[in-house]
Motif scaffolding. Structure first.
Motif, PDB file in Angstrom:
ATOM      1  N   HIS A  28       9.983  -0.325  -5.844  1.00  0.00           N
ATOM      2  CA  HIS A  28      10.671   0.512  -4.787  1.00  0.00           C
ATOM      3  C   HIS A  28      10.722   2.002  -5.199  1.00  0.00           C
ATOM      4  O   HIS A  28      11.185   3.052  -4.509  1.00  0.00           O
ATOM      5  N   HIS A  29      10.442   2.380  -6.530  1.00  0.00           N
ATOM      6  CA  HIS A  29      10.251   3.625  -6.822  1.00  0.00           C
ATOM      7  C   HIS A  29       8.711   4.150  -6.948  1.00  0.00           C
ATOM      8  O   HIS A  29       8.505   5.229  -7.222  1.00  0.00           O
TER       9      HIS A  29
ATOM     10  N   SER B  94       6.710   5.015  -4.862  1.00  0.00           N
ATOM     11  CA  SER B  94       6.317   6.209  -3.760  1.00  0.00           C
ATOM     12  C   SER B  94       6.438   7.478  -4.469  1.00  0.00           C
ATOM     13  O   SER B  94       5.871   8.520  -4.445  1.00  0.00           O
ATOM     14  N   ARG B  95       7.474   7.622  -5.308  1.00  0.00           N
ATOM     15  CA  ARG B  95       7.646   8.811  -6.161  1.00  0.00           C
ATOM     16  C   ARG B  95       6.799   9.409  -7.029  1.00  0.00           C
ATOM     17  O   ARG B  95       6.675  10.497  -7.507  1.00  0.00           O
TER      18      ARG B  95
ATOM     19  N   ASN C  62       4.583  11.171  -4.489  1.00  0.00           N
ATOM     20  CA  ASN C  62       5.330  12.094  -3.561  1.00  0.00           C
ATOM     21  C   ASN C  62       5.003  13.484  -3.762  1.00  0.00           C
ATOM     22  O   ASN C  62       5.052  14.276  -2.728  1.00  0.00           O
TER      23      ASN C  62
ATOM     24  N   GLU D  81       4.661   3.680   2.917  1.00  0.00           N
ATOM     25  CA  GLU D  81       5.631   2.891   3.171  1.00  0.00           C
ATOM     26  C   GLU D  81       6.340   2.639   1.965  1.00  0.00           C
ATOM     27  O   GLU D  81       5.849   2.445   1.001  1.00  0.00           O
ATOM     28  N   PHE D  82       7.496   2.050   2.172  1.00  0.00           N
ATOM     29  CA  PHE D  82       8.279   1.890   0.958  1.00  0.00           C
ATOM     30  C   PHE D  82       8.361   0.463   0.592  1.00  0.00           C
ATOM     31  O   PHE D  82       8.439   0.205  -0.540  1.00  0.00           O
ATOM     32  N   THR D  83       8.544  -0.526   1.733  1.00  0.00           N
ATOM     33  CA  THR D  83       8.686  -1.860   1.451  1.00  0.00           C
ATOM     34  C   THR D  83       7.996  -2.927   2.183  1.00  0.00           C
ATOM     35  O   THR D  83       8.110  -2.648   3.433  1.00  0.00           O
TER      36      THR D  83
ATOM     37  N   PRO E 172       5.874  -1.483  -1.055  1.00  0.00           N
ATOM     38  CA  PRO E 172       5.169  -0.178  -1.012  1.00  0.00           C
ATOM     39  C   PRO E 172       3.703  -0.177  -0.783  1.00  0.00           C
ATOM     40  O   PRO E 172       2.936  -0.954  -1.209  1.00  0.00           O
TER      41      PRO E 172
END
Ligand SMILES: Cc1cc2nc3c(=O)[nH]c(=O)nc-3n(C[C@H](O)[C@H](O)[C@H](O)COP(=O)(O)O)c2cc1C
Length: 193
Positions: free
Chosen positions: A12-13, A15-16, A19, A46-48, A50
């Motif tokens: 869930h991290h 994407s950072r 970014n 998308e986040f979840t 990812p």
């Protein structure tokens, strides 16, 4: 992975890691062949779970192996890999193995076994290709689900980048054109208003 200084990044991290738009090294492998190319155009979408997008020209060897192998890795080179990154984007793997030529030593990724680069890199995201026939017919954009990610804890830990003078070699690269890169370095912390 054994002997790796990298630490897993919670998905869930993931994407950072992308970014801020770093230039990446896209690695692929299929049928005993492997490859690496530079890409300035990648992003989280998308986040979840990812998911990411990366533009990979249909004419490239990378695209051929991405489709054949069903995945890719976005490796995020640090500033010390500027020369190798530009070189990986200036010639084709069809003309010879770029890992060997550029001194890049991949290891198998944990989920898909695709080539993962760590030495000189800040992070990587191993991705399973998500075929999108409609998009691919019109564009060079490829989508992938991030199935594993890891980062060098000197520069990314607990879901955050930390760009400091003492880790300058791991600051990410941002292509301005013609082999000139800006290095992510000067940060500004926004304050609540
Ligand atoms: C800094 C840099 C960024 C690049 N970004 C992209 C990109 O986002 N998408 C793309 O298709 N090609 C991009 N390229 C071009 C490919 O890396 C180049 O076509 C490469 O030679 C393909 O190698 P391959 O045939 O071994 O896959 C970039 C090149 C450089 C130098």
């Amino acid at each position: 992975m054994p002997n790796s200084p990298f630490q897993p990044v919670e998905l869930h991290h993931a994407s950072r890691l992308l970014n801020h738009g770093p230039t990446v090294l896209v690695t692929t492998a299929a049928g005993g062949r492997r490859n690496v190319m530079a890409a300035a155009w990648s992003m989280p979408v998308e986040f979840t779970p990812p998911r990411v997008a990366v533009v990979v020209d249909k004419a490239t060897f990378t695209r051929e192996l991405l489709v054949a192998g069903g995945g890719f890795v976005l490796c995020i080179p640090g500033a010390a890999l500027a020369d190798a990154t530009f070189a990986a984007g200036s010639r084709s793997g069809r003309d010879g193995d770029k890992f060997d030529a550029l001194g890049l030593q991949p290891r198998p990724g944990p989920v898909l076994g695709l080539p993962v680069l760590e030495a000189g890199c800040a992070a990587w995201l191993e991705c399973r290709w998500l075929p999108e026939a409609h998009t691919e017919a019109a564009y060079d954009t490829c989508f992938g689900e991030v199935v594993a990610a890891a980062a060098d804890p000197r520069v990314f830990a607990e879901g955050r980048w930390s760009l400091r003078p003492d880790n300058a070699d791991l600051h990410t690269l941002h292509h301005l054109g013609g082999g000139l890169f800006a290095r992510a370095a000067q940060t500004v912390q926004a304050r609540p208003l």
